[in-house]
Design a protein around this motif. Structure first.
Motif, PDB file in Angstrom:
ATOM      1  N   PRO A  73      26.375  55.646  21.552  1.00 39.20           N
ATOM      2  CA  PRO A  73      26.222  56.600  22.635  1.00 39.20           C
ATOM      3  C   PRO A  73      25.596  56.178  24.019  1.00 39.20           C
ATOM      4  CG  PRO A  73      25.689  57.711  20.639  1.00 39.20           C
ATOM      5  CD  PRO A  73      25.730  56.160  20.265  1.00 39.20           C
ATOM      6  N   ASP A  74      24.528  55.265  23.744  1.00 40.53           N
ATOM      7  CA  ASP A  74      23.862  54.924  24.802  1.00 40.53           C
ATOM      8  C   ASP A  74      24.253  53.414  25.601  1.00 40.53           C
ATOM      9  OD1 ASP A  74      22.360  57.207  24.962  1.00 40.53           O
ATOM     10  OD2 ASP A  74      21.076  56.158  23.407  1.00 40.53           O
ATOM     11  N   LEU A  75      25.562  53.104  25.158  1.00 39.70           N
ATOM     12  CA  LEU A  75      26.009  51.658  25.542  1.00 39.70           C
ATOM     13  C   LEU A  75      26.085  51.443  27.037  1.00 39.70           C
ATOM     14  CD1 LEU A  75      27.109  48.956  24.507  1.00 39.70           C
ATOM     15  CD2 LEU A  75      29.500  50.065  24.572  1.00 39.70           C
ATOM     16  N   PRO A  76      25.369  50.861  27.801  1.00 39.17           N
ATOM     17  CA  PRO A  76      25.672  50.529  29.221  1.00 39.17           C
ATOM     18  C   PRO A  76      27.246  50.075  29.440  1.00 39.17           C
ATOM     19  CG  PRO A  76      23.905  49.582  28.458  1.00 39.17           C
ATOM     20  CD  PRO A  76      24.322  50.202  27.254  1.00 39.17           C
ATOM     21  N   VAL A  77      27.781  50.623  30.410  1.00 41.54           N
ATOM     22  CA  VAL A  77      29.342  50.198  30.781  1.00 41.54           C
ATOM     23  C   VAL A  77      29.311  49.869  32.432  1.00 41.54           C
ATOM     24  CG1 VAL A  77      31.571  50.754  30.616  1.00 41.54           C
ATOM     25  CG2 VAL A  77      30.433  51.293  28.617  1.00 41.54           C
ATOM     26  N   ILE A  78      29.957  48.760  32.773  1.00 41.38           N
ATOM     27  CA  ILE A  78      30.258  48.452  33.884  1.00 41.38           C
ATOM     28  C   ILE A  78      31.794  48.369  33.890  1.00 41.38           C
ATOM     29  CG2 ILE A  78      30.086  46.526  35.521  1.00 41.38           C
ATOM     30  CD1 ILE A  78      27.535  45.859  34.271  1.00 41.38           C
ATOM     31  N   PHE A  79      32.440  49.134  34.635  1.00 45.27           N
ATOM     32  CA  PHE A  79      33.805  48.953  34.815  1.00 45.27           C
ATOM     33  C   PHE A  79      34.231  47.987  36.152  1.00 45.27           C
ATOM     34  CE2 PHE A  79      33.507  53.302  32.788  1.00 45.27           C
ATOM     35  CZ  PHE A  79      34.495  53.268  31.814  1.00 45.27           C
ATOM     36  N   VAL A  80      35.343  47.427  35.726  1.00 44.44           N
ATOM     37  CA  VAL A  80      35.872  46.419  36.845  1.00 44.44           C
ATOM     38  C   VAL A  80      37.378  46.757  37.281  1.00 44.44           C
ATOM     39  CG1 VAL A  80      34.243  44.706  36.442  1.00 44.44           C
ATOM     40  CG2 VAL A  80      36.421  44.501  35.284  1.00 44.44           C
ATOM     41  N   ARG A 101      30.040  55.819  33.659  1.00 40.45           N
ATOM     42  CA  ARG A 101      29.899  54.265  34.087  1.00 40.45           C
ATOM     43  C   ARG A 101      28.501  54.073  34.663  1.00 40.45           C
ATOM     44  NH1 ARG A 101      30.004  52.933  40.094  1.00 40.45           N
ATOM     45  NH2 ARG A 101      30.626  55.016  40.867  1.00 40.45           N
ATOM     46  N   ASN A 102      28.016  52.968  34.369  1.00 39.04           N
ATOM     47  CA  ASN A 102      26.554  52.483  35.030  1.00 39.04           C
ATOM     48  C   ASN A 102      26.997  51.789  36.303  1.00 39.04           C
ATOM     49  OD1 ASN A 102      26.301  52.398  31.908  1.00 39.04           O
ATOM     50  ND2 ASN A 102      24.085  52.665  32.762  1.00 39.04           N
ATOM     51  N   HIS A 103      28.074  50.962  36.483  1.00 35.75           N
ATOM     52  CA  HIS A 103      28.266  50.536  37.686  1.00 35.75           C
ATOM     53  C   HIS A 103      29.960  50.140  37.741  1.00 35.75           C
ATOM     54  CE1 HIS A 103      24.493  49.786  39.378  1.00 35.75           C
ATOM     55  NE2 HIS A 103      24.049  49.294  37.860  1.00 35.75           N
ATOM     56  N   PHE A 104      30.574  49.899  38.971  1.00 35.35           N
ATOM     57  CA  PHE A 104      32.023  49.671  39.159  1.00 35.35           C
ATOM     58  C   PHE A 104      31.977  48.690  39.941  1.00 35.35           C
ATOM     59  CE2 PHE A 104      36.112  49.986  40.437  1.00 35.35           C
ATOM     60  CZ  PHE A 104      36.713  50.796  39.555  1.00 35.35           C
ATOM     61  N   LEU A 105      32.572  47.574  39.955  1.00 32.38           N
ATOM     62  CA  LEU A 105      32.889  46.340  40.662  1.00 32.38           C
ATOM     63  C   LEU A 105      34.481  46.231  40.869  1.00 32.38           C
ATOM     64  CD1 LEU A 105      30.377  43.739  38.953  1.00 32.38           C
ATOM     65  CD2 LEU A 105      29.836  45.157  40.890  1.00 32.38           C
ATOM     66  N   TYR A 106      34.586  45.911  42.159  1.00 31.84           N
ATOM     67  CA  TYR A 106      35.974  45.792  42.527  1.00 31.84           C
ATOM     68  C   TYR A 106      36.484  44.354  42.606  1.00 31.84           C
ATOM     69  CZ  TYR A 106      35.648  50.564  44.213  1.00 31.84           C
ATOM     70  OH  TYR A 106      35.499  51.908  44.209  1.00 31.84           O
ATOM     71  N   LYS A 111      29.340  36.558  41.492  1.00 25.78           N
ATOM     72  CA  LYS A 111      28.529  36.343  40.359  1.00 25.78           C
ATOM     73  C   LYS A 111      27.370  37.177  40.520  1.00 25.78           C
ATOM     74  CE  LYS A 111      25.891  32.995  37.712  1.00 25.78           C
ATOM     75  NZ  LYS A 111      25.386  31.532  37.673  1.00 25.78           N
ATOM     76  N   GLU A 112      26.706  37.237  41.602  1.00 27.96           N
ATOM     77  CA  GLU A 112      25.437  37.824  41.934  1.00 27.96           C
ATOM     78  C   GLU A 112      25.684  39.426  41.987  1.00 27.96           C
ATOM     79  OE1 GLU A 112      26.955  35.743  44.297  1.00 27.96           O
ATOM     80  OE2 GLU A 112      25.609  34.196  43.506  1.00 27.96           O
ATOM     81  N   ASP A 113      26.705  39.868  42.093  1.00 28.06           N
ATOM     82  CA  ASP A 113      27.149  41.276  42.014  1.00 28.06           C
ATOM     83  C   ASP A 113      27.246  41.761  40.546  1.00 28.06           C
ATOM     84  OD1 ASP A 113      27.250  41.477  44.723  1.00 28.06           O
ATOM     85  OD2 ASP A 113      29.242  41.026  44.924  1.00 28.06           O
ATOM     86  N   LEU A 114      27.896  40.992  39.734  1.00 29.42           N
ATOM     87  CA  LEU A 114      28.068  41.247  38.229  1.00 29.42           C
ATOM     88  C   LEU A 114      26.669  41.198  37.754  1.00 29.42           C
ATOM     89  CD1 LEU A 114      29.670  41.539  35.739  1.00 29.42           C
ATOM     90  CD2 LEU A 114      29.951  39.103  35.390  1.00 29.42           C
ATOM     91  N   LEU A 115      25.890  40.407  37.878  1.00 29.58           N
ATOM     92  CA  LEU A 115      24.527  40.046  37.318  1.00 29.58           C
ATOM     93  C   LEU A 115      23.441  41.131  37.789  1.00 29.58           C
ATOM     94  CD1 LEU A 115      23.791  36.165  37.219  1.00 29.58           C
ATOM     95  CD2 LEU A 115      24.739  37.688  35.531  1.00 29.58           C
ATOM     96  N   GLU A 116      23.757  41.435  38.834  1.00 32.88           N
ATOM     97  CA  GLU A 116      22.799  42.575  39.734  1.00 32.88           C
ATOM     98  C   GLU A 116      23.250  43.980  38.895  1.00 32.88           C
ATOM     99  OE1 GLU A 116      22.852  45.181  43.739  1.00 32.88           O
ATOM    100  OE2 GLU A 116      22.247  42.916  43.825  1.00 32.88           O
ATOM    101  N   ALA A 117      24.616  44.263  38.831  1.00 33.26           N
ATOM    102  CA  ALA A 117      24.980  45.553  37.995  1.00 33.26           C
ATOM    103  C   ALA A 117      24.493  45.575  36.603  1.00 33.26           C
ATOM    104  CB  ALA A 117      26.507  45.635  38.181  1.00 33.26           C
ATOM    105  N   LEU A 118      24.791  44.122  35.887  1.00 29.52           N
ATOM    106  CA  LEU A 118      24.258  44.043  34.722  1.00 29.52           C
ATOM    107  C   LEU A 118      22.555  44.507  34.328  1.00 29.52           C
ATOM    108  CD1 LEU A 118      25.232  43.639  31.747  1.00 29.52           C
ATOM    109  CD2 LEU A 118      24.768  41.208  32.166  1.00 29.52           C
TER     110      LEU A 118
END
Length: 122
Positions: A73-80, A101-106, A111-118
């Motif tokens: 239930p607490d799994l962090p999710v980043i949608f792309v 969602r925790n973050h959404f990337l277009y 790479k920096e955006d993905l790692l920052e969101a993570l």
């Protein structure tokens, strides 16, 4: 080192995210579809976060999010998403919000955006 599930039906995108995460010291678990992702979640043990493409061919990353969180239930999710499907990006983003969602990337993203969101997801 976090165990990160990557689910994207585009092989090049999946591979790119896998490389980005490995370079950052994480353990990526790449999957091409929802069935693979659910198998990996049950067989490979605990997953620390998931990166889910919204449109997985005929499947939905939104539905996959529900299934994954049914087990964690607490799994962090980043949608792309790079678009696609029958909905606008605005509607797609709003649906991701409803899924918690925790973050959404277009796509394409850096790479920096993905790692920052993570990092912000933990």
């Amino acid at each position: 080192m976090a165990r990160i599930l990557i689910v994207d039906d585009e092989p090049n995108m999946r591979e790119m995210m896998e490389v980005m995460l490995k370079q950052a010291g994480h353990h990526p678990i790449p999957c091409a579809n929802a069935a693979e992702a659910l198998t990996c979640q049950s067989e490979d043990g605990a997953i620390d976060a998931a990166i889910l493409d919204i449109w997985l061919g005929s499947e939905s990353g939104l539905d996959l999010c529900d299934a994954l969180r049914g087990n964690a239930p607490d799994l962090p999710v980043i949608f792309v998403s790079g678009g696609g499907g029958a909905m606008s990006m605005e509607i797609t983003t709003a649906l991701a919000d409803l899924k918690g969602r925790n973050h959404f990337l277009y796509k394409p993203f850096k790479k920096e955006d993905l790692l920052e969101a993570l990092d912000a997801s933990f």
